[in-house]
Every structure is written in structure tokens, then in C-alpha cells.
Motif scaffolding. Structure first.
Motif: not given
Length: 343
Positions: A302-328
Motif C-alpha cells: 500500500a505504501i509503495k502504491e501510494i508513494t510510487g516507490a519501487g515496484e509493487t506486486l502488480r501482475g505478480r504473486m508472492l508466495l511465502y512458506d514460513a515453515l521452510y523459510a522459502e519465498n517464490r
């Protein structure tokens, strides 16, 4: 009658020690009242139990009528407040006060945010749907970041079982509507923002008008019917939607905004899964810190979308697996045959 009041106080105290919700404690007192009425009606005059509990069924019936009127008035008042549209408040504008400059100093020195970005946060209006596991950290970080107007929609009350993960609420506020509990926490954190609590179940016929008043929507709900409805309304009003979901040890988050070429939620999830394939947190469980991680990610997006900072997750999905500490990440694309945003 004194004996009955002593028993009522004892029941309330036991309920408090057991950390029972206020609703459960009131139910216990109601059962005690019904028991006293039965004694007054069933036993003859002068019976020891009738004498010990006041000896007059008329007095207890009168007390019951008074309590019913009071509770009925409170329930009616609560419904009227929930339905009433809050008075429009002016959008926070103008220069920052010295206390705000000190508060947001770490943002202002960020090259990607700076003074202009913080001003955009101050002028922004963000609607968060759900004040539960995902909404709790998202609301706290949006408030801390200085988002000028934050709306929060939820029809539930704080329960003891929520406190393992819904960190915006406290034990002392068990039984309080979640939107007012969240409002209290956000006001304590940042007195320079405007908070709009909506204690209601979001219905599609009302959602369009509500969403139209905001710049960005965050969906932290836990059922597919509401997620699909929020997506339809976001597409209809042209608002960006940050939506996330969690279960057990896993979370996912994306930013949906077909008006800028990104897919909508229903492009990615055309149909809700069959019953039992995607159990709720109440059914499958969830590690308490997981909503904190994913909910904080929602606030960052939300902060990035409002301020225009960096790249948001528009068109991408972040998947987070806390049990095995993995992101993809996976790339998302619009579907031409999507019934919500296709064509």
C-alpha cells in the motif's frame, strides 16, 4: 434477593477469571435470572427458596422488563449506528506539524519516499476490509506510516481465540466490536490520522459507494464469497486492490488492478475451491506470526502504491512458506474471458 445478587457477582467474577467473552458471561446471568423466575413461579408462598430469592415474582418480572427494554434499546442503537453513514470529514491537508515531521523522519529521509511521498500518504484514503489476522498488522503499519484516512470494515467482535494472531486487539477489549477495538489501537499509536470504523458486513449493494470514497483497498478477509465480491467492486470502481490469504504456515499476496493492465483476482482464481480443499484458519489452524508477516507485506504494498516507490506486486504473486523459510514469485496475466474484467 441479596443472595441472588451475590450469586450473580460470583458468576461474573468466575467468568472474568476464566477469560470468557462478555456475551458468555451475560448468558450465564440470564440463566440465573430464568432459574430465579422458575423458583418464584413454581414454589408456594413462604417456601424457603422463594424467601431466599426475594419472595416476589412480580419484582423479578419487573426487573426483567426493565432489563429487556435497556438491552433492546442498546441493540437498536447499535444497529442504527452501524447503518448510519459517518459524517464526511475533511481530508488531511496542509503542512506537516513539527510533531509529524519528527514522527515520519525515517520516511522522509528515504530517497524513494521523501517529503512528497509522505505528503501523498497524508492525503491518501485506504480502506481495509477485515480487522482480523491480516488486517491487524496492516492497519497498525498504515496508521504508523501516516496514511491520512483509514477505513476499516468488520462486523465481528473480539474473541479470546483471536488474540493469538490478531495483535491489534487486547484481552481487555474482548467482546468489543473489532472496528472500535482497532480504532482505539490506531488512535493510541497515531493521533494525527482520521479513522473511519464501519461495523457491518460488507454487502455488494453498499460496497460500491463506500469503496468509491477511497484510493486503495486492502482485502484481509477469510472467505471466498467476500473476496470475489470485493474484487468485483474494486474493478467496477477502478481502484487498486491488495489482497492476501493465509493458512497454516503459508501465505500469498498480490496487487490486482485491471485498469493498469494487471489481472483481477478472478482472473487468477476463476472459481472458489470445493468445500474442504481450502479450509479456514479456524479449521486448519495458523501459526500466530504468519498473519503478521503477510499483513505487514500488505501495508508495504500500500505504501509503495501510494508513494510510487519501487515496484509493487502488480501482475505478480508472492508466495511465502514460513515453515521452510522459502519465498517464490509467479507472474500473473489477465484472462480475456474473465467475467469481471475480461473484454
Amino acid at each position: 434477593m441479596v443472595l441472588v445478587f451475590i450469586m450473580a457477582a460470583a458468576l461474573w467474577g468466575v467468568g472474568w477469571l476464566m477469560k470468557l467473552p462478555v456475551r458468555a458471561r451475560l448468558m450465564m446471568l440470564g440463566l440465573l435470572y430464568v432459574g430465579v423466575l422458575i423458583v418464584q413461579v413454581a414454589f408456594p408462598d413462604g417456601h424457603a427458596l422463594r424467601v431466599a430469592t426475594g419472595g416476589s415474582k412480580e419484582a423479578w418480572l419487573g426487573l426483567g422488563v426493565v432489563l429487556a427494554l435497556v438491552l433492546g434499546y442498546r441493540a437498536l442503537l447499535g444497529k442504527l449506528r452501524a447503518r448510519a453513514r459517518p459524517l464526511e470529514k475533511p481530508k488531511p491537508q496542509g503542512a506537516f506539524r513539527p510533531a509529524e515531521l519528527e514522527r515520519y523522519a525515517r520516511h522522509i529521509v528515504l530517497r524513494e519516499v521523501g517529503g512528497p511521498g509522505q505528503k501523498r500518504l497524508k492525503d491518501a484514503k485506504v480502506l481495509v476490509i477485515g480487522a482480523g489476522g491480516l488486517g491487524s498488522p496492516a492497519l497498525m503499519y498504515l496508521a504508523a506510516a501516516g496514511v491520512g484516512t483509514i477505513g476499516v470494515v468488520d462486523d465481528d467482535v473480539v474473541d479470546a481465540s483471536n488474540l493469538q494472531r490478531q495483535v491489534i486487539h487486547t484481552d481487555a477489549r474482548i467482546g468489543m466490536p473489532k472496528v472500535f477495538s482497532a480504532e482505539e489501537a490506531m488512535r493510541a499509536l497515531n493521533p494525527f490520522i482520521t479513522i473511519e470504523p464501519y461495523q457491518r458486513r460488507l454487502e455488494e449493494k453498499d460496497a460500491v459507494a463506500l469503496v468509491a470514497d477511497y484510493d486503495l483497498i486492502l482485502d484481509g478477509t477469510d472467505n471466498f464469497a467476500t473476496r470475489y465480491m470485493v474484487n468485483r467492486v474494486a474493478v467496477a470502481t477502478g481502484k487498486p486492490l491488495v489482497a492476501a490469504a493465509i493458512t497454516q504456515w503459508e501465505g500469498q499476496i498480490s496487487l490486482y488492478h485491471p485498469a493498469t493492465g494487471a489481472p483481477c483476482y478472478q482472473c487468477i482464481f476463476p472459481k472458489a475451491p470445493a468445500a474442504g480443499l481450502a479450509p479456514s484458519c479456524a479449521e486448519a489452524g495458523v501459526v500466530g506470526a504468519l498473519p503478521g508477516v503477510v499483513g505487514a507485506m500488505m501495508a508495504v504494498e500500500a505504501i509503495k502504491e501510494i508513494t510510487g516507490a519501487g515496484e509493487t506486486l502488480r501482475g505478480r504473486m508472492l508466495l511465502y512458506d514460513a515453515l521452510y523459510a522459502e519465498n517464490r514469485q509467479v507472474t500473473l496475466k489477465r484472462r480475456d474471458d474473465c467475467p469481471v474484467c475480461g473484454g
